[in-house]
Enzyme design. Structure first.
Site, short mmCIF file in Angstrom:
data_model
loop_
_atom_site.label_atom_id
_atom_site.label_comp_id
_atom_site.label_asym_id
_atom_site.label_seq_id
_atom_site.Cartn_x
_atom_site.Cartn_y
_atom_site.Cartn_z
N GLY A 30 54.46 -79.15 5.31
CA GLY A 30 55.62 -79.35 6.19
C GLY A 30 55.95 -80.83 6.24
O GLY A 30 56.47 -81.35 7.23
N ALA A 31 55.67 -81.51 5.11
CA ALA A 31 55.73 -82.98 5.06
C ALA A 31 57.13 -83.56 5.15
O ALA A 31 57.29 -84.75 5.42
CB ALA A 31 55.04 -83.47 3.78
N GLY A 34 60.65 -83.21 10.67
CA GLY A 34 60.76 -84.27 11.66
C GLY A 34 59.41 -84.90 11.98
O GLY A 34 59.32 -86.11 12.17
N ASP A 56 56.15 -79.24 1.05
CA ASP A 56 57.12 -78.64 1.97
C ASP A 56 57.91 -77.62 1.15
O ASP A 56 57.92 -77.69 -0.08
CB ASP A 56 58.07 -79.72 2.52
CG ASP A 56 58.80 -79.28 3.79
OD1 ASP A 56 58.55 -79.87 4.86
OD2 ASP A 56 59.64 -78.35 3.72
N ARG A 104 61.42 -76.35 18.90
CA ARG A 104 62.18 -75.75 20.01
C ARG A 104 63.58 -76.34 20.14
O ARG A 104 63.84 -77.46 19.75
CB ARG A 104 61.43 -76.00 21.33
CG ARG A 104 60.19 -75.18 21.47
CD ARG A 104 59.60 -75.31 22.85
NE ARG A 104 59.05 -76.63 23.11
CZ ARG A 104 58.88 -77.15 24.33
NH1 ARG A 104 59.26 -76.45 25.39
NH2 ARG A 104 58.34 -78.34 24.49
N ARG A 110 57.48 -72.63 23.95
CA ARG A 110 56.81 -72.65 22.64
C ARG A 110 56.58 -71.23 22.13
O ARG A 110 56.61 -70.97 20.94
CB ARG A 110 55.50 -73.43 22.74
CG ARG A 110 55.73 -74.93 22.96
CD ARG A 110 54.42 -75.70 23.09
NE ARG A 110 54.64 -77.11 23.35
CZ ARG A 110 54.84 -77.65 24.54
NH1 ARG A 110 54.88 -76.87 25.62
NH2 ARG A 110 55.02 -78.95 24.69
N ILE A 140 49.39 -78.16 13.95
CA ILE A 140 50.39 -78.74 14.86
C ILE A 140 51.45 -77.69 15.20
O ILE A 140 52.01 -77.67 16.30
CB ILE A 140 51.03 -79.99 14.21
CG1 ILE A 140 50.00 -81.12 14.08
CG2 ILE A 140 52.24 -80.47 15.02
CD1 ILE A 140 50.47 -82.35 13.32
N ASP A 173 49.27 -84.26 24.27
CA ASP A 173 49.14 -84.09 25.72
C ASP A 173 48.30 -85.23 26.32
O ASP A 173 48.58 -85.72 27.41
CB ASP A 173 48.49 -82.73 26.03
CG ASP A 173 49.30 -81.59 25.44
OD1 ASP A 173 50.53 -81.66 25.48
OD2 ASP A 173 48.68 -80.65 24.91
N HIS A 200 47.92 -75.64 24.72
CA HIS A 200 49.03 -76.55 24.46
C HIS A 200 50.37 -75.87 24.72
O HIS A 200 51.14 -75.62 23.80
CB HIS A 200 48.97 -77.11 23.03
CG HIS A 200 50.17 -77.95 22.70
ND1 HIS A 200 50.41 -79.17 23.28
CD2 HIS A 200 51.23 -77.73 21.89
CE1 HIS A 200 51.55 -79.66 22.84
NE2 HIS A 200 52.08 -78.80 22.00
N MET A 248 54.68 -87.21 18.27
CA MET A 248 53.77 -86.20 17.70
C MET A 248 53.14 -86.70 16.41
O MET A 248 51.97 -86.44 16.14
CB MET A 248 54.54 -84.89 17.45
CG MET A 248 53.66 -83.79 16.89
SD MET A 248 52.27 -83.38 17.97
CE MET A 248 50.89 -83.68 16.89
P1 NAI Z 1 61.19 -79.55 11.46
O1 NAI Z 1 62.04 -78.34 11.40
O2 NAI Z 1 61.84 -80.88 11.54
O3 NAI Z 1 60.19 -79.56 10.24
C1 NAI Z 1 59.46 -78.45 9.84
C2 NAI Z 1 59.25 -78.55 8.34
O4 NAI Z 1 58.46 -77.45 7.95
C3 NAI Z 1 60.57 -78.50 7.53
O5 NAI Z 1 60.64 -79.59 6.64
C4 NAI Z 1 60.46 -77.18 6.79
O6 NAI Z 1 61.06 -77.21 5.50
C5 NAI Z 1 58.95 -77.02 6.69
N1 NAI Z 1 58.51 -75.66 6.43
C6 NAI Z 1 58.97 -74.49 6.94
N2 NAI Z 1 58.30 -73.45 6.42
C7 NAI Z 1 57.38 -73.97 5.58
C8 NAI Z 1 56.38 -73.41 4.75
N3 NAI Z 1 56.19 -72.09 4.67
N4 NAI Z 1 55.62 -74.26 4.02
C9 NAI Z 1 55.80 -75.59 4.08
N5 NAI Z 1 56.73 -76.18 4.84
C10 NAI Z 1 57.51 -75.38 5.59
O7 NAI Z 1 60.20 -79.34 12.73
P2 NAI Z 1 59.27 -80.45 13.44
O8 NAI Z 1 60.03 -81.10 14.52
O9 NAI Z 1 58.63 -81.28 12.40
O10 NAI Z 1 58.19 -79.51 14.15
C11 NAI Z 1 57.27 -78.76 13.39
C12 NAI Z 1 56.38 -77.90 14.29
O11 NAI Z 1 55.55 -78.73 15.11
C13 NAI Z 1 57.14 -77.01 15.26
O12 NAI Z 1 56.53 -75.74 15.29
C14 NAI Z 1 56.97 -77.69 16.59
O13 NAI Z 1 57.06 -76.81 17.67
C15 NAI Z 1 55.57 -78.24 16.45
N6 NAI Z 1 55.22 -79.31 17.40
C16 NAI Z 1 53.93 -79.36 17.85
C17 NAI Z 1 53.53 -80.31 18.75
C18 NAI Z 1 52.11 -80.35 19.21
O14 NAI Z 1 51.81 -81.11 20.15
N7 NAI Z 1 51.18 -79.61 18.63
C19 NAI Z 1 54.48 -81.30 19.28
C20 NAI Z 1 55.78 -81.22 18.70
C21 NAI Z 1 56.14 -80.23 17.81
#
Ligand code: NAI
Length: 338
Positions: A30-31, A34, A56, A104, A110, A140, A173, A200, A248
């Protein structure tokens, strides 16, 4: 400035003159997202990382080409979005970090992400179980309370589950709690070590201020609520463009660094994390976030929650009720959708 440069240079020399044991491949799944992009950049700046594999479903090679020009010594490679590319990205990896999945939008919890992210995480976990069964897995992707149990089930089904190597990343957190407290008390957040336990999301996030430098804050309901729902502030401010990514990425990089430091022999590395935990198993709760001491084999020791006051006891009870459902949801999904 010069001091910081000297420290960084010394760290680099240590890492790169070290034995093969200290060679560390880190893979980000997922590199290009965001979180994935700034996380990849921060990992490129970490001298403990010697190889950085970026995958990704779109844009991995582009991010890798960009990050690879940063003048630190690690090798960076981007992988094609194919099963072979994914397997290659994972092969020989010491730490796999998974920020893949949708974030989200305002008004969502979540848990609302479950339907999309559960299958993304399941499929990536399958690839990990196949190509990097001994790696430390840092999840994550939300909802962490459910995606971590999904990973465990996937690994169990393939006979390669090692509970010491699976981590739900709850570091943000802890980062938020120390920052929010420092704002109230006018202190340096570096000196604020706030333990956050539970899970979380929402009420499952339980900060234990009674154990901090400021036990008086335990009755500050507004602060407790801000730690539990701090993510919502970001989701609201981004107004549909996603959730926390930069903070994050910092938190994910900190957790990765902690795992690597412990793997490379540093003693006494402790980070709170959501892990397969004995603490509440008698209540049917198999995963719980608490302080975890890390070692060369991943989880070295799970520290007890410790003394809590009456306010915190109530928070823990609310947490356990939700957490139990979140975990069961992940386990049920994995059973129904192997
Ligand atoms: P984003 O939509 O900007 O990025 C996600 C990436 O994952 C995209 O580049 C997408 O192409 C890729 N992706 C989707 N399916 C994939 C797969 N099968 N294999 C490889 N890559 C894939 O989302 P963002 O903002 O980066 O958030 C990612 C996740 O992290 C979300 O689920 C979000 O809720 C979670 N998150 C967790 C936090 C924590 O404290 N653990 C805090 C903030 C977000």
């Amino acid at each position: 400035m010069f001091a910081a440069r000297a420290v960084f240079a010394a760290g680099q020399r240590r890492a790169f003159s070290a034995s093969a044991r200290n060679l560390s491949k880190v893979t980000v799944l997922g590199a290009a997202g965001g979180i994935g992009q700034p996380l990849s950049l921060l990992l490129k700046l970490n001298p403990r990382v010697t190889e950085l594999a970026l995958y990704d479903i779109r844009g991995g090679p582009g991010v890798a080409a960009d990050v690879s020009h940063v003048n630190t010594k690690s090798n960076v490679k981007g992988y094609e979005p194919t099963a072979a590319g994914l397997a290659e990205a994972l092969k020989g990896s010491d730490v796999v970090v998974i920020p893949a999945g949708v974030p989200r939008k305002p008004g969502m919890t979540r848990d609302d992400l479950f339907n999309t992210n559960a299958s993304i995480v399941r499929d990536l976990a399958k690839a990990c179980a196949e190509s990097a069964p001994d790696a430390n897995l840092l999840i994550i992707a939300n909802p962490v309370n459910s995606t971590v149990p999904i990973c465990a089930e996937v690994f169990k089904a393939r006979g390669v589950y090692n509970p010491k190597r699976l981590f739900g990343v709850t570091t943000l957190d802890v980062v938020r709690a120390s920052r929010f407290v420092s704002e109230i008390k006018g202190t340096d957040p570096v000196d604020e070590n706030i333990t956050v336990v539970g899970g979380h999301s929402g009420v499952t996030i339980v900060p234990l201020f009674s154990q901090s430098n400021h036990p008086d804050l335990t009755s500050n309901a507004e602060l407790v609520n801000r730690v539990q729902f701090g993510g919502d502030e970001v989701v609201k401010a981004k107004d549909g463009a996603g959730s926390a990514t930069l903070s994050m990425a910092m938190a994910g990089a900190r957790m990765t660094d902690a795992v690597l430091r412990a793997a490379q022999g540093e003693k006494g590395v402790v980070e709170p994390s959501f892990v397969d935990s004995p603490l509440y198993k008698d209540q049917g709760i198999d995963f719980f976030a608490s302080k975890v001491e890390l070692g060369p084999n991943g989880v070295e020791k799970i520290l007890p929650v410790g003394a809590v006051d009456a306010n915190e006891q109530k928070l823990i009870e609310a947490c356990l009720a939700d957490l139990k459902k979140n975990i069961a949801k992940g386990v049920a999904f994995a059973a129904a959708n192997p």
